[in-house]
Design an enzyme around this catalytic site. Structure first.
Site, PDB file in Angstrom:
ATOM      1  N   LEU A   1      13.406  -1.878  -7.365  1.00  0.00           N
ATOM      2  CA  LEU A   1      13.814  -0.861  -6.672  1.00  0.00           C
ATOM      3  C   LEU A   1      12.915  -0.314  -5.490  1.00  0.00           C
ATOM      4  O   LEU A   1      12.968   0.789  -5.232  1.00  0.00           O
ATOM      5  CB  LEU A   1      14.530   0.454  -7.445  1.00  0.00           C
ATOM      6  CG  LEU A   1      15.519  -0.102  -8.493  1.00  0.00           C
ATOM      7  CD1 LEU A   1      15.919   0.896  -9.230  1.00  0.00           C
ATOM      8  CD2 LEU A   1      16.823  -0.928  -7.695  1.00  0.00           C
TER       9      LEU A   1
ATOM     10  N   TYR B   1       2.177 -12.215   5.258  1.00  0.00           N
ATOM     11  CA  TYR B   1       3.467 -12.453   4.982  1.00  0.00           C
ATOM     12  C   TYR B   1       3.809 -13.867   5.135  1.00  0.00           C
ATOM     13  O   TYR B   1       4.573 -14.677   4.247  1.00  0.00           O
ATOM     14  CB  TYR B   1       4.481 -11.674   5.651  1.00  0.00           C
ATOM     15  CG  TYR B   1       6.025 -11.685   5.418  1.00  0.00           C
ATOM     16  CD1 TYR B   1       6.551 -11.255   4.484  1.00  0.00           C
ATOM     17  CD2 TYR B   1       6.606 -12.487   6.484  1.00  0.00           C
ATOM     18  CE1 TYR B   1       8.136 -11.397   4.134  1.00  0.00           C
ATOM     19  CE2 TYR B   1       8.169 -12.813   6.130  1.00  0.00           C
ATOM     20  CZ  TYR B   1       8.804 -12.249   5.223  1.00  0.00           C
ATOM     21  OH  TYR B   1      10.061 -12.378   4.772  1.00  0.00           O
TER      22      TYR B   1
ATOM     23  N   GLY C   1      -0.424  -8.946  15.278  1.00  0.00           N
ATOM     24  CA  GLY C   1       0.033 -10.243  14.769  1.00  0.00           C
ATOM     25  C   GLY C   1       1.542 -10.527  15.256  1.00  0.00           C
ATOM     26  O   GLY C   1       2.276 -11.203  14.589  1.00  0.00           O
ATOM     27  N   ASP C   2       2.140  -9.666  16.244  1.00  0.00           N
ATOM     28  CA  ASP C   2       3.393  -9.813  16.460  1.00  0.00           C
ATOM     29  C   ASP C   2       3.638 -11.216  17.241  1.00  0.00           C
ATOM     30  O   ASP C   2       2.878 -11.423  18.054  1.00  0.00           O
ATOM     31  CB  ASP C   2       3.888  -8.901  17.506  1.00  0.00           C
ATOM     32  CG  ASP C   2       5.444  -8.218  17.152  1.00  0.00           C
ATOM     33  OD1 ASP C   2       5.877  -8.674  16.173  1.00  0.00           O
ATOM     34  OD2 ASP C   2       5.986  -7.724  18.108  1.00  0.00           O
TER      35      ASP C   2
END
Ligand code: NAD
Ligand code: UD1
Length: 307
Positions: free
Chosen positions: A34, A143, A272-273
């Site tokens: 959650l 990620y 980092g885009d």
């Protein structure tokens, strides 16, 4: 009728998947901490165990006796993986290994299949658009690196431990129930929420970066189809449309559809885009005989209507 565990089932994509599974007459249970998910995303009566997917004991007990597992639990934000590198790694990679490991002994009949979420972030700064599944993986973020790690461990799960897996490299998913208030949410829900409330939006950088946006209801059909036909060899599939949309264009369409003026400001580009992200859906379409066909404007209308 089958029994499934959905990790991360209280989240945005998980809640749409569960809606589909319940409509198909299946029994579903959820493991979710959650952290971003909400119980209210699910209909009453779906059992939710509140726990961490990186906690091996919690996963073993949640998975016991199921026929398959949909593994969606992760910290889904690239930004968050920069701020909390090690913490997100536990959820995103150790959590996935915990699920594969538990799937080995989930059922007395043998290992159960795991259908899991990977990400287009595995391609990182690969410039060869549109990206096919065979394109080089060059993640730019923690990620993306962890999602690639999930795919590598899926090969171990399959080849060493006999756990059938299917991985889906989601491109940018949007739709109802993607939290419009969280700064870690997807760009569509952030912009849609702010424009609908008459607030300004911030475009990171020049706004000419492009993404391949997929509507959540298109996506969940592939997850259930993969569970119905488990395959060996730990396959991975892009989930994408092959159609690019810039962040600037997206903001304009959202303002037009919501009938509000567009107040846009430019902030610094996000570290980092990724500049361009467009997938090639050919393998997906060939394997499952369906494409992500909801037009962007229709999906955006449904998203705005939910707000
Ligand atoms: P979400 O944040 O709405 O859902 C993730 C769910 O996992 C939440 O319910 C959260 O509470 C739960 N969770 C997080 N960490 C956990 C932990 N340690 N233990 C147990 N539960 C945990 O995000 P989403 O967009 O629904 O993402 C679902 C999956 O799809 C994720 O694996 C994400 O990385 C992947 N994905 C999403 C996108 C996208 O555009 N939304 C794109 C590519 C991949
Ligand atoms: C997204 C997913 C990630 C997934 C990846 C697949 C989310 C939150 N993240 O990352 O889980 O693995 O796609 O490639 O859905 N932007 C703005 N202003 C804002 C918010 C965002 O300009 O207020 C820009 C970002 O800088 C970026 C683009 O919009 O260029 C998309 O950002 P975001 O929705 O966070 O997605 P990704 O980073 O592509």
């Amino acid at each position: 009728m089958a029994r499934y565990l959905v990790t991360g089932g209280c989240g945005f994509i998980g809640s749409h998947l569960i809606e589909r599974l319940l409509a198909g007459g299946h029994e579903v249970r959820v493991l979710d901490d959650l952290s971003t998910g909400k119980r209210e995303n699910l209909p009453d009566g779906v059992p939710v165990t509140v726990g961490d997917v990186a906690d091996a004991e919690a996963v073993r007990s949640a998975i016991a006796g199921v026929d398959g597992c949909f593994h969606l639990a992760a910290v889904a934000s690239v930004d968050r993986s920069r701020e909390a590198w090690l913490e997100t790694h536990h959820a995103n990679l150790s959590g996935t290994i915990a699920v594969f490991d538990a799937a080995r002994r989930a059922n007395p009949a043998g290992p159960v299949p795991v259908v899991y979420a990977s990400s287009a972030a595995v391609y990182g700064d690969n410039p060869n658009m549109p990206l096919t599944e065979d394109a080089a993986t060059r993640p730019l973020s923690a990620y993306g690196a962890d999602k690639l790690g999930c795919e590598l461990h899926a090969r171990v799960a399959d080849g060493v431990h006999g756990v059938p897996t299917a991985g889906f490299r989601f491109f940018n998913v949007y739709g109802p129930r993607q939290d419009p208030k969280s700064p870690y949410s997807g760009v569509i829900s952030i912009f849609a929420g702010r424009i609908a409330r008459g607030e300004p939006i911030t475009i990171n950088g020049d706004g000419e970066q492009v993404r391949d946006f997929i509507f959540v209801k298109d996506l969940v059909r592939y997850l259930t189809a993969a569970m119905d036909r488990p395959q060996s060899g730990a396959p991975v599939y892009n989930v994408c449309t092959g159609r690019p949309t810039s962040v600037n264009r997206l903001a304009e369409v959202l303002a037009e559809l919501s009938g509000r003026p567009l107040d846009r400001r430019h902030g610094p580009a996000r570290p980092g885009d990724i500049r361009v992200s467009i997938g090639d859906p050919s393998r997906l379409v060939a394997a499952f005989g369906m494409s992500c066909d909801t037009p962007l404007e229709d999906g955006l209308r449904q998203t705005l209507a939910w707000l």
